[in-house]
Write a protein that holds these residues in place. Structure first.
Motif, PDB file in Angstrom:
ATOM      1  N   ILE A  78       0.914  -1.186  -0.079  1.00 57.60           N
ATOM      2  CA  ILE A  78       0.159  -0.007  -0.030  1.00 57.60           C
ATOM      3  C   ILE A  78       0.946   1.201   0.119  1.00 57.60           C
ATOM      4  CG2 ILE A  78      -2.084   1.397   1.076  1.00 57.60           C
ATOM      5  CD1 ILE A  78      -2.402  -1.385   2.664  1.00 57.60           C
ATOM      6  N   GLN A  79       0.811   2.107  -1.008  1.00 61.75           N
ATOM      7  CA  GLN A  79       1.369   3.336  -1.105  1.00 61.75           C
ATOM      8  C   GLN A  79       0.648   4.806  -0.884  1.00 61.75           C
ATOM      9  OE1 GLN A  79       4.261   3.488  -4.507  1.00 61.75           O
ATOM     10  NE2 GLN A  79       3.929   1.104  -4.884  1.00 61.75           N
ATOM     11  N   ASN A  80       1.010   5.438  -0.096  1.00 58.62           N
ATOM     12  CA  ASN A  80       0.345   6.786  -0.196  1.00 58.62           C
ATOM     13  C   ASN A  80       1.168   7.729  -0.864  1.00 58.62           C
ATOM     14  OD1 ASN A  80      -1.013   9.032   0.558  1.00 58.62           O
ATOM     15  ND2 ASN A  80      -0.318   8.852   3.098  1.00 58.62           N
ATOM     16  N   SER A  81       0.620   8.269  -2.050  1.00 56.21           N
ATOM     17  CA  SER A  81       1.083   9.216  -2.977  1.00 56.21           C
ATOM     18  C   SER A  81       0.826  10.592  -2.688  1.00 56.21           C
ATOM     19  CB  SER A  81       0.647   8.817  -4.531  1.00 56.21           C
ATOM     20  OG  SER A  81      -0.677   8.697  -4.321  1.00 56.21           O
ATOM     21  N   ARG A  98      -4.835   9.909  -1.499  1.00 59.85           N
ATOM     22  CA  ARG A  98      -4.645   8.884  -2.637  1.00 59.85           C
ATOM     23  C   ARG A  98      -3.734   7.631  -2.363  1.00 59.85           C
ATOM     24  NH1 ARG A  98      -5.387  10.770  -8.132  1.00 59.85           N
ATOM     25  NH2 ARG A  98      -6.155  12.910  -8.413  1.00 59.85           N
ATOM     26  N   TYR A  99      -4.305   6.588  -2.262  1.00 65.57           N
ATOM     27  CA  TYR A  99      -3.477   5.467  -1.859  1.00 65.57           C
ATOM     28  C   TYR A  99      -3.552   4.432  -3.002  1.00 65.57           C
ATOM     29  CZ  TYR A  99      -3.452   7.117   2.949  1.00 65.57           C
ATOM     30  OH  TYR A  99      -3.175   7.651   3.921  1.00 65.57           O
ATOM     31  N   ALA A 106      -7.889   2.332   2.732  1.00 66.33           N
ATOM     32  CA  ALA A 106      -6.503   1.926   2.972  1.00 66.33           C
ATOM     33  C   ALA A 106      -6.397   1.579   4.642  1.00 66.33           C
ATOM     34  CB  ALA A 106      -5.631   2.933   2.597  1.00 66.33           C
ATOM     35  N   GLY A 149      -8.524   6.569   1.296  1.00 64.58           N
ATOM     36  CA  GLY A 149      -7.893   6.677   2.387  1.00 64.58           C
ATOM     37  C   GLY A 149      -8.475   5.809   3.189  1.00 64.58           C
ATOM     38  N   GLN A 185      -6.167   2.320  -7.234  1.00 66.07           N
ATOM     39  CA  GLN A 185      -6.324   3.398  -6.664  1.00 66.07           C
ATOM     40  C   GLN A 185      -7.591   3.249  -5.736  1.00 66.07           C
ATOM     41  OE1 GLN A 185      -5.537   7.160  -8.300  1.00 66.07           O
ATOM     42  NE2 GLN A 185      -4.851   6.403 -10.161  1.00 66.07           N
TER      43      GLN A 185
END
Length: 211
Positions: free
Chosen positions: A12-15, A19-20, A40, A37, A34
């Motif tokens: 899981i990336q938080n850009s 936006r995750y 996520a 949050g 996508q």
């Protein structure tokens, strides 16, 4: 096209703020989705299994896959995007600002003050969302599996009650819950005095904080 995916959380990336990017491994293939949050925060740790309901979209010839925690959340995302000027980013931001029932309630009752709590949503946009989606969501909620009240303070009273509660530091979620409770559980008349709505709402919110 793809209704849902069930697989293993690979990462899981938080850009950015809301936006995750979820990488989900399904039968040896990695899918990038996508997600809001809120979703996520509900996901298991890497290696855990999860089912994600999906929406596939092509924008500027680039394919995007969006993931949601329930069919209802995905449906509301689609409804929001059907409104002129609302893209995927704003739709996700709205889903992150209010809980699903509160967001639907705000649209059905034309609760503009709650809708504009979402960054990027102004008064005119909020009014357009209510105008275009109110009747659709009143029907849709029946099949979505949850109840949303159409009652609440009369329009002339609503804004003053909302602004007062928000100024006191309550969140949009708390305000939505309080107005729903006072309308449905206490049965306060829609055209009751502003002071009565504020008093009953604060009493409910105070009791919730004590629990």
């Amino acid at each position: 096209m793809i209704s849902y995916l069930k697989g293993i959380v690979a990462g899981i990336q938080n850009s950015s703020a809301n936006r995750y990017l979820l990488t989900l491994e399904v039968n040896g293939l990695g899918y990038d989705l996508q997600i809001p949050g809120r979703v996520a925060k509900q996901l298991p740790e890497s290696g855990g299994t999860v089912q994600v309901f999906t929406h596939f979209q092509i924008r500027d010839e680039v394919p995007f896959l969006y993931g949601f925690s329930s069919p209802a959340e995905r449906d509301l995302f689609r409804y929001l995007q059907s409104v002129s000027g609302i893209g995927a980013a704003l739709a996700i931001a709205m889903l992150d600002t209010l809980e699903l029932p509160e967001l639907v309630q705000a649209i059905v009752s034309a609760n503009v003050q709650l809708l504009i709590q979402t960054p990027g949503i102004g008064k005119k946009t909020a009014e357009r969302i209510c105008l275009e989606l109110k009747s659709k969501l009143i029907e849709w909620r029946k099949s979505a599996g949850f109840f949303v009240a159409t009652g609440g303070p009369a329009p002339g009273i609503l804004e003053e009650v909302q602004m007062t509660l928000l100024a006191l530091g309550y969140t949009p979620n708390e305000v939505g819950h309080a107005l729903h409770y006072v309308s449905e559980e206490i049965g306060l008349d829609d055209d009751a005095y502003v002071e009565d709505w504020i008093k009953q709402s604060i009493a409910h919110l105070s009791s919730e904080h004590i629990k």
